[in-house]
Write an enzyme that holds these catalytic residues in place. Structure first.
Site, short mmCIF file in Angstrom:
data_model
loop_
_atom_site.label_atom_id
_atom_site.label_comp_id
_atom_site.label_asym_id
_atom_site.label_seq_id
_atom_site.Cartn_x
_atom_site.Cartn_y
_atom_site.Cartn_z
N SER A 127 45.67 -6.80 -15.33
CA SER A 127 45.06 -6.12 -16.48
C SER A 127 43.73 -6.77 -16.78
O SER A 127 43.66 -7.96 -17.11
CB SER A 127 45.97 -6.24 -17.70
N HIS A 143 44.50 -2.45 -13.55
CA HIS A 143 45.07 -1.92 -14.79
C HIS A 143 44.02 -1.95 -15.90
O HIS A 143 43.49 -3.01 -16.24
CB HIS A 143 46.30 -2.75 -15.19
N ASP A 186 43.17 -1.07 -19.80
CA ASP A 186 43.76 -0.82 -21.11
C ASP A 186 42.73 -0.16 -22.02
O ASP A 186 41.70 -0.74 -22.34
CB ASP A 186 44.23 -2.14 -21.73
N MET A 245 42.14 1.33 -25.73
CA MET A 245 42.70 1.29 -27.10
C MET A 245 41.71 1.93 -28.06
O MET A 245 40.50 1.74 -27.91
CB MET A 245 42.95 -0.15 -27.52
N HIS A 305 45.89 2.82 -18.71
CA HIS A 305 46.93 2.76 -19.75
C HIS A 305 46.28 3.14 -21.08
O HIS A 305 45.54 2.34 -21.66
CB HIS A 305 47.50 1.33 -19.78
N MET A 358 46.28 3.67 -24.95
CA MET A 358 46.97 3.32 -26.20
C MET A 358 46.17 3.96 -27.32
O MET A 358 45.36 3.30 -28.00
CB MET A 358 47.03 1.78 -26.36
N MET A 414 56.76 -1.23 -21.94
CA MET A 414 56.05 -2.32 -22.62
C MET A 414 57.04 -3.47 -22.86
O MET A 414 58.10 -3.27 -23.45
CB MET A 414 55.48 -1.87 -23.97
N GLY A 432 48.58 -3.82 -27.61
CA GLY A 432 47.38 -4.12 -28.40
C GLY A 432 46.66 -5.37 -27.97
O GLY A 432 45.45 -5.47 -28.12
N PHE A 433 47.40 -6.33 -27.42
CA PHE A 433 46.78 -7.62 -27.12
C PHE A 433 47.37 -8.24 -25.86
O PHE A 433 48.56 -8.04 -25.57
CB PHE A 433 46.97 -8.60 -28.29
N GLY A 434 46.54 -9.01 -25.17
CA GLY A 434 47.03 -9.79 -24.04
C GLY A 434 47.59 -11.12 -24.54
O GLY A 434 47.45 -11.46 -25.72
N GLY A 435 48.26 -11.83 -23.64
CA GLY A 435 48.71 -13.18 -23.95
C GLY A 435 49.89 -13.31 -24.88
O GLY A 435 50.10 -14.37 -25.46
N ASP A 468 54.72 -4.15 -18.45
CA ASP A 468 53.42 -4.61 -18.96
C ASP A 468 53.61 -5.52 -20.17
O ASP A 468 54.10 -5.07 -21.21
CB ASP A 468 52.58 -3.37 -19.34
N GLY A 469 53.19 -6.79 -20.00
CA GLY A 469 53.18 -7.71 -21.14
C GLY A 469 53.99 -8.97 -20.88
O GLY A 469 55.20 -8.90 -20.62
C1 DX5 Z 1 48.74 -4.96 -23.96
C2 DX5 Z 1 48.19 -4.44 -22.66
C3 DX5 Z 1 48.46 -5.31 -21.48
C4 DX5 Z 1 47.91 -6.71 -21.58
C5 DX5 Z 1 48.86 -7.60 -20.84
O1 DX5 Z 1 48.68 -3.95 -24.90
O2 DX5 Z 1 48.76 -3.18 -22.37
O3 DX5 Z 1 48.07 -4.67 -20.27
O4 DX5 Z 1 46.64 -6.87 -21.04
O5 DX5 Z 1 48.45 -8.90 -20.99
P1 DX5 Z 1 49.38 -10.14 -20.64
O6 DX5 Z 1 49.78 -10.01 -19.19
O7 DX5 Z 1 48.52 -11.31 -20.93
O8 DX5 Z 1 50.59 -10.05 -21.54
ZN ZN Z 2 48.42 -2.27 -20.39
#
Ligand code: DX5
Ligand code: ZN
Length: 214
Positions: free
Chosen positions: A6, A31, A33, A35, A64, A66, A135, A140-143, A173-174
């Site tokens: 991602s 990938h 994202d 939003m 993806h 959102m 999911m 909404g967020f990575g990490g 994903d996530g």
């Molecule tokens: C979250 C995104 C993910 C995100 C995953 O809403 O859809 O694709 O980037 O990040 P990680 O792998 O860091 O959880």
């Molecule tokens: Zn995603």
């Protein structure tokens, strides 16, 4: 396991190089994202930047969405010829119609389920899909931290897929990392999205991707 890094965790000041680098490192999909600041409390990139990503990528895009207005975004991104467009079931009143529209545009339709949405809610949609994205964090967020009960959902979904459309893939994903990838595989998942794990891996993208190939 197919791997889709991602780019949410990429260096946005150096995006084209990061996209090229994950493709050279052997990923299967890029990938992306998208939003809108409404469906999820964050905003990412729009068509100008996705176009640049599509140009830099040597692997197919996995978009993806959102967003609240799925139709609008499908129209925006269809011309970039991604492999998949995934839309959330929670924001779409007519998922069957939208899946058929995506397919008619020559793109593989995929539906995303938030952590609380049951696998059974899409049983009668499966024959119109090429993939289901589960999911394993709140979008909404990575990490963020992996929500383990998604693996139970994946197993239920796999049973439904075998009954309704055995060719349909499952993506997760996530919070994916080398710590949970074996369980993810065991639950019947085909494609793993990984953002922070790949982009922050101390040994680089190639080792990160290889460590997820179970
Ligand atoms: C979250 C995104 C993910 C995100 C995953 O809403 O859809 O694709 O980037 O990040 P990680 O792998 O860091 O959880
Ligand atoms: Zn995603």
């Amino acid at each position: 396991m197919l791997i889709a890094p991602s780019i949410l965790s990429a260096d946005f000041g150096n995006l084209a190089n990061d996209v090229k680098a994950i493709c050279d490192a052997g990923c299967d999909f890029v990938h992306v994202d998208v939003m809108d600041g409404h469906f999820v409390p964050n905003m990412t990139i729009g068509p100008v930047v996705v176009e640049a990503v599509a140009k830099a990528a040597t692997k197919p895009l996995d978009i993806h969405l959102m967003v609240e207005d799925n139709n609008f975004f499908v129209d925006l991104y269809a011309g970039m010829k991604p492999e998949f467009i995934s839309f959330h079931i929670e924001s779409e009143r007519h998922p069957n119609r939208l899946a058929q529209k995506i397919r008619s545009l020559g793109i593989k339709p995929s539906v995303v389920l938030n952590p609380h949405t049951p696998a059974e809610s899409i049983e009668y949609l499966l024959e119109y899909l090429d993939m289901v994205l589960l999911m394993s964090v709140n979008p909404g967020f990575g990490g963020q931290k992996f929500i383990p009960n998604v693996l139970d959902k994946a197993k239920r979904l796999k049973d439904l897929i075998l009954k309704r459309n055995p060719d349909c893939l499952i993506e997760i994903d996530g919070g994916v990392s080398d710590k949970n990838i074996a369980q993810i595989k065991e639950a019947g998942i085909d494609v793993a999205v990984a953002g922070s794990y790949v982009f922050k891996h101390p040994q680089g993208y190639k080792d990160a991707i290889e460590s997820l190939r179970v």
